[in-house]
Write a protein that holds these residues in place. Structure first.
Motif, PDB file in Angstrom:
ATOM      1  N   VAL A  19       6.746  28.141  -5.176  1.00 23.74           N
ATOM      2  CA  VAL A  19       6.992  26.745  -4.807  1.00 23.74           C
ATOM      3  C   VAL A  19       5.689  26.085  -4.380  1.00 23.74           C
ATOM      4  CG1 VAL A  19       8.170  25.231  -3.161  1.00 23.74           C
ATOM      5  CG2 VAL A  19       9.423  27.086  -4.288  1.00 23.74           C
ATOM      6  N   ARG A  20       4.860  26.815  -3.681  1.00 24.62           N
ATOM      7  CA  ARG A  20       3.544  26.271  -3.300  1.00 24.62           C
ATOM      8  C   ARG A  20       2.728  25.974  -4.560  1.00 24.62           C
ATOM      9  NH1 ARG A  20      -1.395  28.619   0.257  1.00 24.62           N
ATOM     10  NH2 ARG A  20      -2.297  26.572   0.613  1.00 24.62           N
ATOM     11  N   VAL A  29      -1.757  15.796  -3.671  1.00 27.15           N
ATOM     12  CA  VAL A  29      -2.152  16.127  -2.308  1.00 27.15           C
ATOM     13  C   VAL A  29      -1.933  17.632  -2.109  1.00 27.15           C
ATOM     14  CG1 VAL A  29      -1.669  15.739   0.142  1.00 27.15           C
ATOM     15  CG2 VAL A  29      -1.504  13.843  -1.480  1.00 27.15           C
ATOM     16  N   GLN A  30      -2.923  18.302  -1.591  1.00 28.98           N
ATOM     17  CA  GLN A  30      -2.816  19.736  -1.337  1.00 28.98           C
ATOM     18  C   GLN A  30      -2.255  19.966   0.066  1.00 28.98           C
ATOM     19  OE1 GLN A  30      -3.482  21.932  -3.898  1.00 28.98           O
ATOM     20  NE2 GLN A  30      -3.590  19.975  -4.933  1.00 28.98           N
ATOM     21  N   ALA A 142       2.476   6.882  -2.851  1.00 31.82           N
ATOM     22  CA  ALA A 142       1.187   6.295  -3.240  1.00 31.82           C
ATOM     23  C   ALA A 142       1.438   4.984  -3.979  1.00 31.82           C
ATOM     24  CB  ALA A 142       0.416   7.263  -4.137  1.00 31.82           C
ATOM     25  N   THR A 143       0.591   4.002  -3.733  1.00 26.07           N
ATOM     26  CA  THR A 143       0.764   2.687  -4.361  1.00 26.07           C
ATOM     27  C   THR A 143       0.720   2.775  -5.886  1.00 26.07           C
ATOM     28  OG1 THR A 143      -1.603   2.268  -4.128  1.00 26.07           O
ATOM     29  CG2 THR A 143      -0.155   1.387  -2.405  1.00 26.07           C
ATOM     30  N   CYS A 144       0.008   3.750  -6.415  1.00 27.58           N
ATOM     31  CA  CYS A 144      -0.116   3.887  -7.867  1.00 27.58           C
ATOM     32  C   CYS A 144       1.030   4.683  -8.492  1.00 27.58           C
ATOM     33  CB  CYS A 144      -1.456   4.538  -8.225  1.00 27.58           C
ATOM     34  SG  CYS A 144      -1.632   6.207  -7.568  1.00 27.58           S
ATOM     35  N   LEU A 171      -6.548  13.344  -0.687  1.00 20.82           N
ATOM     36  CA  LEU A 171      -6.524  13.127  -2.130  1.00 20.82           C
ATOM     37  C   LEU A 171      -7.949  12.963  -2.639  1.00 20.82           C
ATOM     38  CD1 LEU A 171      -4.561  12.670  -4.511  1.00 20.82           C
ATOM     39  CD2 LEU A 171      -4.675  10.243  -3.995  1.00 20.82           C
ATOM     40  N   SER A 172      -8.309  13.741  -3.652  1.00 20.37           N
ATOM     41  CA  SER A 172      -9.692  13.721  -4.136  1.00 20.37           C
ATOM     42  C   SER A 172      -9.923  12.682  -5.229  1.00 20.37           C
ATOM     43  CB  SER A 172     -10.082  15.109  -4.641  1.00 20.37           C
ATOM     44  OG  SER A 172      -9.224  15.490  -5.687  1.00 20.37           O
ATOM     45  N   TYR A 173      -8.862  12.112  -5.774  1.00 21.75           N
ATOM     46  CA  TYR A 173      -9.020  11.123  -6.844  1.00 21.75           C
ATOM     47  C   TYR A 173      -7.873  10.117  -6.776  1.00 21.75           C
ATOM     48  CZ  TYR A 173      -5.359  13.897  -8.997  1.00 21.75           C
ATOM     49  OH  TYR A 173      -4.188  14.556  -9.228  1.00 21.75           O
TER      50      TYR A 173
END
Length: 185
Positions: A19-20, A29-30, A142-144, A171-173
């Motif tokens: 599941v992870r 998101v991690q 997230a808005t996107c 979040l990296s991107y």
């Protein structure tokens, strides 16, 4: 996918690694290991996982949530009235959707809706509050993420906040901004 082709069950310790891994595949998101352990051990957290009957050890979707503890044996969570004190209509159980994801090949088949409903049913089973007024459900999106926003709208929720800047700091991107979506269901 017919209903009989998949099943839902609560997260178990045996499911945790897969599941992870599924969270990592689906969500940008991690989440740390502690997040998943809390889903197993905290009485205010819950996670349901979907599997295909033909592959009962390979998760295809999940939902996790925080179920707010009752303040007493007669109520679950209090929303303050406009005067700053609770009113009879203010006693609603709360459910915060933490994560929800479905692998792309299984999207648009009602699986997210079933997971969402199972989580809502779980709250109603665990909380002694009268549910005639509904349950307050909320999530950050997230808005996107237009697909998630559409999904929550179909579930009876609406954007209830201005843009929350930098909500997703890890979040990296992509967009780090988000909305809170809320509904009384």
């Amino acid at each position: 996918m017919p209903d009989h082709d998949f099943f839902l069950r609560p997260l178990t310790s045996r499911d945790l690694p897969k599941v992870r891994e599924l969270h990592t595949k689906i969500l940008p998101v991690q989440y740390p290991t502690a997040f998943f352990i809390q889903l197993l051990v905290l009485p205010t957290r819950a996670c349901f996982v979907a599997y295909r009957r033909s592959h009962p050890t390979v998760p295809i979707a999940f939902i996790s949530a925080a179920i707010r503890q009752p303040l007493s044996s007669h109520q679950c969570f209090i929303l303050g009235s406009s005067e700053g004190r609770p009113s009879n209509k203010s006693f609603l159980p709360h459910l915060e959707i933490l994560t929800l994801g479905v692998l792309p090949p299984y999207q648009k088949r009602g699986l997210a809706r079933r997971l969402f409903q199972r989580m809502l049913d779980s709250l109603r089973e665990s909380c002694p509050t009268n549910f005639l007024q509904g349950t307050l459900v909320y999530a950050n999106v997230a808005t996107c993420n237009t697909e998630a926003l559409k999904f929550y709208e179909r579930m009876g929720m609406a954007i209830s906040s201005e843009v929350i800047r930098n909500l997703y700091r890890t979040l990296s991107y992509g967009s780090r901004d988000g909305y809170m979506v809320v509904g009384v269901l």
